[in-house]
Scaffold this active site. Structure first.
Site, PDB file in Angstrom:
ATOM      1  CE  LYS A 119      15.842 -11.953  -9.051  1.00 22.53           C
ATOM      2  NZ  LYS A 119      16.323 -12.396 -10.381  1.00 22.53           N
TER       3      LYS A 119
HETATM    4  C1  LIG Z   1      17.026 -11.636 -11.275  1.00 25.87           C
HETATM    5  C2  LIG Z   1      17.735 -12.322 -12.387  1.00 25.87           C
HETATM    6  C3  LIG Z   1      18.739 -11.676 -13.139  1.00 25.87           C
HETATM    7  C4  LIG Z   1      19.108 -10.216 -12.928  1.00 25.87           C
HETATM    8  O1  LIG Z   1      19.765 -10.009 -11.705  1.00 25.87           O
HETATM    9  P1  LIG Z   1      19.950  -8.527 -11.130  1.00 25.87           P
HETATM   10  O2  LIG Z   1      20.469  -8.709  -9.761  1.00 25.87           O
HETATM   11  O3  LIG Z   1      18.582  -7.901 -11.158  1.00 25.87           O
HETATM   12  O4  LIG Z   1      20.905  -7.803 -12.030  1.00 25.87           O
HETATM   13  C5  LIG Z   1      19.392 -12.397 -14.120  1.00 25.87           C
HETATM   14  N1  LIG Z   1      19.074 -13.687 -14.387  1.00 25.87           N
HETATM   15  C6  LIG Z   1      18.112 -14.337 -13.680  1.00 25.87           C
HETATM   16  C7  LIG Z   1      17.802 -15.743 -14.039  1.00 25.87           C
HETATM   17  C8  LIG Z   1      17.417 -13.694 -12.660  1.00 25.87           C
HETATM   18  O5  LIG Z   1      16.460 -14.342 -11.980  1.00 25.87           O
END
Ligand SMILES: *Cc1c(COP(=O)(O)O)cnc(C)c1O
Length: 474
Positions: A119
């Site tokens: 993120k």
């Molecule tokens: C947010 C997150 C996801 C999921 O990502 P999306 O964009 O919601 O599909 C997967 N793995 C981790 C470690 C995350 O922080």
């Protein structure tokens, strides 16, 4: 480039008009009017670029209301070795060489940013874009959010110290991992406010919804969000599909596939956008955990959102979703951008539990490259052990879901699994799998012992409103 809503609002907006927004006024999601196509000559030129230069090239095709020199400066300031720890920003790590019946398997490291999850790739840019645009307008923004872990810390590390911005982040008291709590609560920046709510994650989310639904309060205190439906976040994620492709291939004749650990469908939707732009992606494989609403859709055409009783708390918690908030964007494209049908499916039928696509529409899914699979707690543990034994790589539980699903769908092309977090964030599952603590990046050894800045509050809308009103900058 202009942006429109998936549900029929045809008002064309420019990038900075939707930058600070969540949903479109009609409840839909924003998408560009078209996906700019990238030809072979452009791909060849982009192949030689560094990550920040590549990001600038891609973002420029979607952003025409920030002067190019300013956009370049924002991108350069974001994607640095200092923030992401590697000159490639998103280096590939070999897991297994090509062999009989399968191409090479690699991990793309998206988790070397400040909070050790992918993120950061988008949120770090969002922090700089928000600061820039708010200064240009002479406005301020108070970001209110709820987190069970990765989103909150990524938002706080992106917004800390930014002029004109404050963050109020609600988290369920005592429910995040000790490492995640330490990451968030050790921030001493005056514009970051951690509120530990006496309740569970749903209580936090309900409070955010209730505060945001009070339009008068929202306007008076300039409340905004940074959730995963934000178009700028999705756009920033498109870049690393290109960067991964260029590292894995020598010429544009080669195709690769990506497997993406998925929750709200934001990450893999960025892969869809990259593919629509012309990046030679063979397959986009959606990997879910026990919360398999997306896997069910890609297998059957039925999108059945789950109630809270059917939403499992798993050991890959950032994928624990009841419905996938970005999924509407893909279905909109799949339906030939039919806004009336999209509005019916997501504005009406999803509220009644979900929908099943007609056979003709569902038959087109494969043409968009999509496949899927699911993983369980036992699969995660077994995959973490197997990958450690075979390659020496220690992976986190979400990335393990991706590796498990990728291994079930071999193909002749190179497979890139997106590494969405580092194992240090999820120590208890790693200990369960390997019998030892996961490695920690340098500099984070003692963070649990740092002084904490957090306010415990009851699960009360009024208490949170009062806190925001008292602490939001004028
Ligand atoms: C947010 C997150 C996801 C999921 O990502 P999306 O964009 O919601 O599909 C997967 N793995 C981790 C470690 C995350 O922080």
């Amino acid at each position: 480039m202009k942006y429109i809503s998936t549900r029929g609002d045809r008002t064309e907006r420019r990038f900075c008009e939707i930058l600070l927004e969540g949903l479109a006024p009609d409840g839909g999601l924003y998408l560009p009017t078209h996906y700019p196509k990238v030809d072979g000559a452009t791909l060849t030129r982009w192949r030689g670029l560094g990550y920040a230069e590549l990001a600038f090239e891609i973002l420029s095709r979607y952003i025409d209301d920030i002067p190019p020199a300013d956009l370049k400066a924002l991108v350069d300031k974001t994607y640095t070795v200092a923030a992401f720890g590697d000159p490639a920003i998103v280096p590939l790590k070999p897991v297994r060489p090509a062999g009989e019946g399968h191409g090479a398997l690699m991990l793309e490291a998206l988790s070397n940013g400040p909070t050790l999850a992918f993120k950061d790739m988008a949120m770090q840019l969002l922090g700089n874009l928000f600061e820039y645009e708010l200064a240009r307008r002479g406005e301020t923004l108070n970001i209110l959010g709820a987190t069970s872990g990765d989103t909150g810390s990524a938002a706080e590390y992106a917004m800390r110290g930014k002029r004109g911005i404050a963050v109020f982040m609600l988290s369920p008291l005592g429910r995040m991992s000790p490492f995640q709590q330490a990451q968030m609560f050790s921030l001493q920046d005056a514009n970051i406010h951690n509120l530990a709510v006496e309740g569970v994650f749903d209580d936090c989310q309900d409070i955010v919804k209730a505060v945001s639904a009070d339009l008068d309060f929202k306007r008076r205190h300039k409340i905004g969000t940074v959730n995963s439906i934000n178009w700028a976040r999705l756009l920033a994620q498109v870049v690393y599909y290109f960067a991964g492709y260029f590292q894995a291939t020598k010429t544009n004749d080669e195709r690769v596939s990506f497997t993406v650990p998925s929750g709200n469908f934001g990450n893999v939707c960025a892969g869809h956008v990259a593919r629509m732009m012309g990046l030679p992606i063979e397959r986009l494989i959606v990997a879910t955990n026990e919360n398999d609403v997306l896997d069910e859709f890609f297998r059957t055409g039925a999108y059945r959102v789950r109630g809270s009783a059917d939403t499992h708390e798993t050991s890959s918690p950032s994928m624990d979703i009841s419905k996938a908030s970005n999924f509407e964007r893909f279905v909109f494209d799949l339906l030939g951008r039919d806004t009336a049908r999209t509005a019916d499916l997501f504005g009406t039928q999803v509220g009644q539990g979900g929908f099943t696509l007609d056979a003709a529409s569902f038959a087109r899914v494969a043409g968009y490259g999509f496949r899927s699979g699911r993983s369980s707690h036992a699969d995660r543990l077994a995959t973490i052990r197997r990958v450690a034994a075979e390659s020496g790589l220690i992976v986190d539980p979400h990335t393990a879901d991706g590796l498990k699903v990728a291994s079930e769908q071999p193909g002749p092309e190179t497979m890139i699994v997106l590494e969405t977090a580092l194992p240090a964030k999820f120590a208890s599952t790693l200990v369960e799998a390997l019998g030892q603590e996961p490695p920690r990046p340098a500099g984070l050894e003692g963070i649990e012992a740092l002084p904490k800045r957090v306010q415990t509050v009851p699960a009360s809308v009024q208490v949170v409103k009062d806190y925001v009103a008292a602490h939001a900058p004028a």
